[in-house]
Design a protein around this motif. Structure first.
Motif, PDB file in Angstrom:
ATOM      1  N   THR A   1       0.834  -1.192   0.000  1.00  0.00           N
ATOM      2  CA  THR A   1       0.000   0.000   0.000  1.00  0.00           C
ATOM      3  C   THR A   1       0.870   1.245   0.000  1.00  0.00           C
ATOM      4  N   SER A   2       0.559   2.183  -0.874  1.00  0.00           N
ATOM      5  CA  SER A   2       1.282   3.447  -0.907  1.00  0.00           C
ATOM      6  C   SER A   2       0.279   4.583  -1.008  1.00  0.00           C
ATOM      7  N   VAL A   3       0.635   5.735  -0.447  1.00  0.00           N
ATOM      8  CA  VAL A   3      -0.217   6.928  -0.498  1.00  0.00           C
ATOM      9  C   VAL A   3       0.619   8.075  -1.029  1.00  0.00           C
ATOM     10  N   THR A   4       0.136   8.733  -2.070  1.00  0.00           N
ATOM     11  CA  THR A   4       0.861   9.846  -2.683  1.00  0.00           C
ATOM     12  C   THR A   4      -0.058  11.049  -2.844  1.00  0.00           C
ATOM     13  N   ALA A   5       0.545  12.220  -2.880  1.00  0.00           N
ATOM     14  CA  ALA A   5      -0.232  13.446  -3.025  1.00  0.00           C
ATOM     15  C   ALA A   5      -0.838  13.533  -4.423  1.00  0.00           C
ATOM     16  N   LEU A   6      -2.050  14.017  -4.490  1.00  0.00           N
ATOM     17  CA  LEU A   6      -2.726  14.226  -5.765  1.00  0.00           C
ATOM     18  C   LEU A   6      -2.037  15.360  -6.525  1.00  0.00           C
ATOM     19  N   THR A   7      -1.849  15.175  -7.821  1.00  0.00           N
ATOM     20  CA  THR A   7      -1.214  16.192  -8.654  1.00  0.00           C
ATOM     21  C   THR A   7      -2.150  16.599  -9.786  1.00  0.00           C
TER      22      THR A   7
ATOM     23  N   LEU B   1      -3.699  25.040  -7.680  1.00  0.00           N
ATOM     24  CA  LEU B   1      -2.896  26.153  -8.188  1.00  0.00           C
ATOM     25  C   LEU B   1      -2.840  27.298  -7.186  1.00  0.00           C
ATOM     26  N   GLU B   2      -3.925  27.529  -6.451  1.00  0.00           N
ATOM     27  CA  GLU B   2      -3.985  28.676  -5.549  1.00  0.00           C
ATOM     28  C   GLU B   2      -3.564  28.346  -4.119  1.00  0.00           C
ATOM     29  N   TRP B   3      -3.788  27.092  -3.686  1.00  0.00           N
ATOM     30  CA  TRP B   3      -3.531  26.739  -2.287  1.00  0.00           C
ATOM     31  C   TRP B   3      -2.462  25.666  -2.124  1.00  0.00           C
ATOM     32  N   GLY B   4      -2.348  24.811  -3.108  1.00  0.00           N
ATOM     33  CA  GLY B   4      -1.390  23.712  -3.022  1.00  0.00           C
ATOM     34  C   GLY B   4      -2.099  22.370  -2.963  1.00  0.00           C
ATOM     35  N   SER B   5      -1.369  21.361  -2.535  1.00  0.00           N
ATOM     36  CA  SER B   5      -1.898  20.004  -2.487  1.00  0.00           C
ATOM     37  C   SER B   5      -3.206  19.950  -1.726  1.00  0.00           C
ATOM     38  N   CYS B   6      -4.215  19.252  -2.299  1.00  0.00           N
ATOM     39  CA  CYS B   6      -5.521  19.157  -1.626  1.00  0.00           C
ATOM     40  C   CYS B   6      -6.058  17.733  -1.667  1.00  0.00           C
TER      41      CYS B   6
ATOM     42  N   SER C   1      -9.334  20.965   1.914  1.00  0.00           N
ATOM     43  CA  SER C   1      -9.079  22.302   1.391  1.00  0.00           C
ATOM     44  C   SER C   1      -9.551  23.338   2.406  1.00  0.00           C
ATOM     45  N   PRO C   2      -9.216  24.613   2.166  1.00  0.00           N
ATOM     46  CA  PRO C   2      -9.782  25.655   3.015  1.00  0.00           C
ATOM     47  C   PRO C   2     -11.309  25.658   2.872  1.00  0.00           C
ATOM     48  N   PRO C   3     -12.041  25.791   3.968  1.00  0.00           N
ATOM     49  CA  PRO C   3     -13.507  25.746   3.876  1.00  0.00           C
ATOM     50  C   PRO C   3     -14.095  26.869   3.025  1.00  0.00           C
ATOM     51  N   SER C   4     -13.349  27.954   2.848  1.00  0.00           N
ATOM     52  CA  SER C   4     -13.853  29.085   2.076  1.00  0.00           C
ATOM     53  C   SER C   4     -14.088  28.740   0.611  1.00  0.00           C
TER      54      SER C   4
ATOM     55  N   VAL D   1      -2.831  12.890   5.139  1.00  0.00           N
ATOM     56  CA  VAL D   1      -3.402  14.234   5.211  1.00  0.00           C
ATOM     57  C   VAL D   1      -2.800  14.988   6.394  1.00  0.00           C
ATOM     58  N   VAL D   2      -2.755  14.334   7.553  1.00  0.00           N
ATOM     59  CA  VAL D   2      -2.204  14.959   8.753  1.00  0.00           C
ATOM     60  C   VAL D   2      -0.740  15.341   8.536  1.00  0.00           C
ATOM     61  N   ALA D   3       0.033  14.444   7.950  1.00  0.00           N
ATOM     62  CA  ALA D   3       1.446  14.725   7.706  1.00  0.00           C
ATOM     63  C   ALA D   3       1.623  15.932   6.796  1.00  0.00           C
ATOM     64  N   ASP D   4       0.815  16.016   5.760  1.00  0.00           N
ATOM     65  CA  ASP D   4       0.905  17.143   4.831  1.00  0.00           C
ATOM     66  C   ASP D   4       0.561  18.455   5.532  1.00  0.00           C
ATOM     67  N   LEU D   5      -0.497  18.464   6.325  1.00  0.00           N
ATOM     68  CA  LEU D   5      -0.930  19.693   6.970  1.00  0.00           C
ATOM     69  C   LEU D   5      -0.003  20.117   8.094  1.00  0.00           C
ATOM     70  N   VAL D   6       0.559  19.155   8.822  1.00  0.00           N
ATOM     71  CA  VAL D   6       1.552  19.492   9.850  1.00  0.00           C
ATOM     72  C   VAL D   6       2.767  20.155   9.210  1.00  0.00           C
ATOM     73  N   ARG D   7       3.204  19.600   8.087  1.00  0.00           N
ATOM     74  CA  ARG D   7       4.348  20.171   7.372  1.00  0.00           C
ATOM     75  C   ARG D   7       4.064  21.601   6.928  1.00  0.00           C
ATOM     76  N   ARG D   8       2.791  21.899   6.634  1.00  0.00           N
ATOM     77  CA  ARG D   8       2.420  23.230   6.148  1.00  0.00           C
ATOM     78  C   ARG D   8       2.004  24.181   7.268  1.00  0.00           C
ATOM     79  N   GLY D   9       2.086  23.711   8.501  1.00  0.00           N
ATOM     80  CA  GLY D   9       1.810  24.579   9.630  1.00  0.00           C
ATOM     81  C   GLY D   9       0.346  24.805   9.942  1.00  0.00           C
ATOM     82  N   VAL D  10      -0.529  23.928   9.465  1.00  0.00           N
ATOM     83  CA  VAL D  10      -1.965  24.048   9.733  1.00  0.00           C
ATOM     84  C   VAL D  10      -2.246  23.609  11.169  1.00  0.00           C
ATOM     85  N   ARG D  11      -3.128  24.335  11.856  1.00  0.00           N
ATOM     86  CA  ARG D  11      -3.380  24.062  13.264  1.00  0.00           C
ATOM     87  C   ARG D  11      -4.372  22.937  13.508  1.00  0.00           C
TER      88      ARG D  11
END
Length: 238
Positions: free
Chosen positions: A3-9, A55-60, A77-80, A122-132
């Motif tokens: 099993t592998s998990v990769t970011a969507l591009t 394009l506007e926010w990054g990996s989602c 993604s951002p809820p907005s 998802v958690v790893a990506d958001l921690v790396r990006r500083g999301v609370r």
């Protein structure tokens, strides 16, 4: 099984599971979706939305593969930028949180660890990006103690508000029951209810505290750093 998990591009949107590619439950304003003059192709609309967010926010998104075949995905993604996020009785999402909208695993992997691996990614990506924090609107079955007539009427009214299927998409494909994340699962992986509701609670996972994912996140970050080191260009001395 491997099993592998990769970011969507941007170039990998066709790797999403079939239902996820067609489902615009979260991404399209219900008023727009109900107007066939403005909405006709759910796959196009979904890909356009994903492309804009990336394009506007990054990996989602994160995509899971088992033995080379797509086994599930997670979208966040951002809820907005998520029109339907404002329509729940437990809205709005906290201003410091990213919204997890989709967490799906394909048959025969629905009882395995694919969903857990996706949450970890998802958690790893958001921690790396500083999301609370990461939040999600969960879905529960109506409690049996509530009168059947009350449950039926209340559910119908709420579904009219948040669950209208898009034109061109069968109602069985785009509905809360098929497009939302089970609240019990969210609690099992560490989310806590921050806005209670018998049907659509809002749950939250703190990313700046010890929430039980620390070792998994650190391991995922180490793997990301190792992959980056392998692909980094070799510096040539002068």
């Amino acid at each position: 099984m491997s099993t592998s998990v990769t970011a969507l591009t941007l170039g990998g949107l066709d790797q999403l599971p079939a239902h996820t590619r067609r489902c615009v439950f979260w991404e399209i304003d219900p008023a727009v979706a109900a107007d066939s003059r403005e909405f006709s192709d759910p796959v196009f609309e979904k890909e356009a939305w994903l492309s804009t967010v990336m394009l506007e926010w990054g990996s989602c998104g994160q995509v899971a593969n088992v033995d080379g075949k797509v086994a599930g995905c997670a979208l966040y993604s951002p809820p907005s930028v998520v029109p339907r996020a404002a329509l729940f009785p437990t809205s709005p999402v906290s201003p410091d949180a990213v919204l997890l909208t989709t967490l799906s695993s394909e048959f025969p992997h629905r009882d395995g660890d694919v969903a857990h691996r996706l949450v970890q990614a998802v958690v790893a990506d958001l921690v790396r990006r500083g999301v609370r924090a990461l939040e999600a609107f969960g879905i529960r079955n109506d409690p049996p103690t509530k009168a059947m007539s009350d449950r039926t009427v209340g559910s119908m009214r709420l579904m009219e508000r948040i669950g209208a299927p898009a034109r061109g998409v069968r109602s069985s494909e785009c509905a809360p029951e098929t497009c939302m994340i089970d609240a019990d699962f969210l609690e099992d992986v560490g989310f806590e209810v921050v806005a209670a509701h018998h049907r659509f609670p809002r749950l939250r996972l703190e990313l700046n505290s010890d929430h039980g994912w620390k070792e998994d996140v650190e391991r995922a970050l180490d793997q990301l750093l190792a992959a980056a080191a392998l692909t980094a260009p070799t510096r040539i001395g002068v």
